[in-house]
Write an enzyme that holds these catalytic residues in place. Structure first.
Site, PDB file in Angstrom:
ATOM      1  N   HIS A 130     -22.006   6.803  -1.540  1.00 35.47           N
ATOM      2  CA  HIS A 130     -21.896   7.597  -2.752  1.00 35.47           C
ATOM      3  C   HIS A 130     -22.307   6.818  -4.000  1.00 35.47           C
ATOM      4  O   HIS A 130     -22.132   5.609  -4.066  1.00 35.47           O
ATOM      5  CB  HIS A 130     -20.448   8.061  -2.948  1.00 35.47           C
ATOM      6  CG  HIS A 130     -19.892   8.801  -1.790  1.00 35.47           C
ATOM      7  ND1 HIS A 130     -18.592   8.658  -1.391  1.00 35.47           N
ATOM      8  CD2 HIS A 130     -20.445   9.685  -0.926  1.00 35.47           C
ATOM      9  CE1 HIS A 130     -18.351   9.430  -0.346  1.00 35.47           C
ATOM     10  NE2 HIS A 130     -19.469  10.058  -0.043  1.00 35.47           N
ATOM     11  N   HIS A 143     -22.092   3.110  -2.788  1.00 34.36           N
ATOM     12  CA  HIS A 143     -20.932   2.489  -2.155  1.00 34.36           C
ATOM     13  C   HIS A 143     -20.460   3.332  -0.970  1.00 34.36           C
ATOM     14  O   HIS A 143     -20.486   4.550  -1.001  1.00 34.36           O
ATOM     15  CB  HIS A 143     -19.790   2.368  -3.168  1.00 34.36           C
ATOM     16  CG  HIS A 143     -18.511   1.931  -2.559  1.00 34.36           C
ATOM     17  ND1 HIS A 143     -17.456   2.781  -2.348  1.00 34.36           N
ATOM     18  CD2 HIS A 143     -18.135   0.723  -2.078  1.00 34.36           C
ATOM     19  CE1 HIS A 143     -16.472   2.116  -1.774  1.00 34.36           C
ATOM     20  NE2 HIS A 143     -16.864   0.862  -1.597  1.00 34.36           N
ATOM     21  N   ARG A 173      10.235 -15.973  -4.041  1.00 35.36           N
ATOM     22  CA  ARG A 173      10.350 -14.519  -4.213  1.00 35.36           C
ATOM     23  C   ARG A 173       9.204 -13.761  -3.573  1.00 35.36           C
ATOM     24  O   ARG A 173       9.302 -12.573  -3.307  1.00 35.36           O
ATOM     25  CB  ARG A 173      10.395 -14.159  -5.695  1.00 35.36           C
ATOM     26  CG  ARG A 173      11.570 -14.769  -6.436  1.00 35.36           C
ATOM     27  CD  ARG A 173      11.390 -14.617  -7.926  1.00 35.36           C
ATOM     28  NE  ARG A 173      10.221 -15.416  -8.345  1.00 35.36           N
ATOM     29  CZ  ARG A 173       9.654 -15.335  -9.534  1.00 35.36           C
ATOM     30  NH1 ARG A 173      10.119 -14.502 -10.435  1.00 35.36           N
ATOM     31  NH2 ARG A 173       8.625 -16.108  -9.836  1.00 35.36           N
ATOM     32  N   ARG A 227     -16.654   6.749   4.686  1.00 32.08           N
ATOM     33  CA  ARG A 227     -16.866   7.461   3.427  1.00 32.08           C
ATOM     34  C   ARG A 227     -18.067   6.809   2.755  1.00 32.08           C
ATOM     35  O   ARG A 227     -18.092   5.615   2.527  1.00 32.08           O
ATOM     36  CB  ARG A 227     -15.641   7.367   2.530  1.00 32.08           C
ATOM     37  CG  ARG A 227     -14.429   8.114   3.067  1.00 32.08           C
ATOM     38  CD  ARG A 227     -13.283   8.041   2.079  1.00 32.08           C
ATOM     39  NE  ARG A 227     -12.077   8.612   2.605  1.00 32.08           N
ATOM     40  CZ  ARG A 227     -11.541   9.770   2.220  1.00 32.08           C
ATOM     41  NH1 ARG A 227     -12.150  10.492   1.300  1.00 32.08           N
ATOM     42  NH2 ARG A 227     -10.416  10.202   2.744  1.00 32.08           N
ATOM     43  N   ASP A 240     -21.318  13.773   4.031  1.00 30.57           N
ATOM     44  CA  ASP A 240     -21.781  12.394   4.192  1.00 30.57           C
ATOM     45  C   ASP A 240     -22.687  12.242   5.416  1.00 30.57           C
ATOM     46  O   ASP A 240     -23.585  11.410   5.419  1.00 30.57           O
ATOM     47  CB  ASP A 240     -20.595  11.431   4.301  1.00 30.57           C
ATOM     48  CG  ASP A 240     -19.850  11.273   2.985  1.00 30.57           C
ATOM     49  OD1 ASP A 240     -20.314  11.794   1.943  1.00 30.57           O
ATOM     50  OD2 ASP A 240     -18.791  10.622   2.997  1.00 30.57           O
ATOM     51  N   TYR A 260      -9.646   2.386  -6.216  1.00 29.78           N
ATOM     52  CA  TYR A 260     -10.862   2.339  -7.017  1.00 29.78           C
ATOM     53  C   TYR A 260     -10.482   2.222  -8.489  1.00 29.78           C
ATOM     54  O   TYR A 260      -9.666   3.004  -8.977  1.00 29.78           O
ATOM     55  CB  TYR A 260     -11.650   3.650  -6.908  1.00 29.78           C
ATOM     56  CG  TYR A 260     -12.298   3.955  -5.605  1.00 29.78           C
ATOM     57  CD1 TYR A 260     -13.674   3.817  -5.466  1.00 29.78           C
ATOM     58  CD2 TYR A 260     -11.574   4.430  -4.527  1.00 29.78           C
ATOM     59  CE1 TYR A 260     -14.303   4.146  -4.272  1.00 29.78           C
ATOM     60  CE2 TYR A 260     -12.181   4.751  -3.335  1.00 29.78           C
ATOM     61  CZ  TYR A 260     -13.548   4.613  -3.217  1.00 29.78           C
ATOM     62  OH  TYR A 260     -14.173   4.936  -2.044  1.00 29.78           O
ATOM     63  N   LYS A 291     -17.727   0.342 -10.232  1.00 27.37           N
ATOM     64  CA  LYS A 291     -16.473   0.458  -9.498  1.00 27.37           C
ATOM     65  C   LYS A 291     -15.993  -0.917  -9.049  1.00 27.37           C
ATOM     66  O   LYS A 291     -16.794  -1.749  -8.643  1.00 27.37           O
ATOM     67  CB  LYS A 291     -16.660   1.310  -8.231  1.00 27.37           C
ATOM     68  CG  LYS A 291     -17.142   2.707  -8.470  1.00 27.37           C
ATOM     69  CD  LYS A 291     -17.417   3.400  -7.141  1.00 27.37           C
ATOM     70  CE  LYS A 291     -18.038   4.759  -7.359  1.00 27.37           C
ATOM     71  NZ  LYS A 291     -18.426   5.385  -6.086  1.00 27.37           N
ATOM     72  N   GLN A 345     -10.491   4.703 -15.262  1.00 29.57           N
ATOM     73  CA  GLN A 345      -9.929   5.619 -14.261  1.00 29.57           C
ATOM     74  C   GLN A 345      -9.570   4.819 -13.028  1.00 29.57           C
ATOM     75  O   GLN A 345     -10.299   3.916 -12.636  1.00 29.57           O
ATOM     76  CB  GLN A 345     -10.961   6.699 -13.927  1.00 29.57           C
ATOM     77  CG  GLN A 345     -10.488   7.742 -12.956  1.00 29.57           C
ATOM     78  CD  GLN A 345     -11.544   8.834 -12.792  1.00 29.57           C
ATOM     79  OE1 GLN A 345     -12.284   9.151 -13.696  1.00 29.57           O
ATOM     80  NE2 GLN A 345     -11.612   9.400 -11.603  1.00 29.57           N
TER      81      GLN A 345
END
Length: 176
Positions: free
Chosen positions: A62, A119, A23, A59, A168, A132, A72, A46
């Site tokens: 941060h 990150h 499958r 990105r 950034d 995330y 995270k 979250q």
């Protein structure tokens, strides 16, 4: 799941162990008991998705400083990216050092990024979607960052970014 430590304490590579049959495949992406057994308890509250249509999108870098610091678990669910964790914990023996992993939908790999570690990522192909899982929940107005090319960190990116936000791109140099 298989957990592999990196050179930075608390930053872990998490590999899936898919079960396959005619499958297709099924793999566990997160289990609080398995994370706790590996010495890194993590219960996300979250889940967020970053869609990146262009290759070379950068990105980062941060983080959320305390008391809103986040842990995270990051993975590519479509496409491929160069993912970076940068230790900003002043008391850490690996302060200002970084580690990286290639995350892709194909390899199913994730990177666990603990509190106090910044990150960022660079997409390596078009249409890279990044999932995330975060704990605690993101607190708007408390985000922070350091510049992706700050010489204090000397992060070796696989290529220069083709697309980066003004925020950034203009974070100031990090001060020890």
């Amino acid at each position: 799941m298989r957990f592999s430590e990196t050179a930075i304490a608390g930053v872990m590579v998490v590999d899936i162990e898919p079960r396959q049959d005619a499958r297709g495949a099924f793999a566990r992406l997160h289990c609080p008991d398995e994370f706790a057994a590996a010495g890194h308890p993590f219960v996300p509250v979250q889940t967020s998705l970053s869609r990146n249509p262009h290759p070379g999108t950068l990105r980062g870098m941060h983080y959320q400083p305390g008391p809103h610091a986040e842990t995270k678990l990051v993975r590519a669910v479509r496409g491929r990216m160069f993912d970076v964790a940068l230790d900003l914990r002043a008391a850490s023996p690996t302060y200002r050092q970084w580690t990286s992993a290639e995350l892709s939908a194909e390899n199913g790999r994730a990177l666990l990024i603990p509190q106090g570690v910044a990150h960022g990522f660079l997409t390596l192909e078009a249409d890279t979607d990044v999932l995330y899982q975060i704990s605690p929940a993101f607190q708007p107005g408390h985000e922070a960052g350091v510049r992706w090319d700050d010489p204090a960190f000397a992060i070796t990116w696989p290529t220069a970014p083709a697309l980066i936000s003004p925020r950034d791109a203009t974070y100031p140099d990090h001060r020890a």
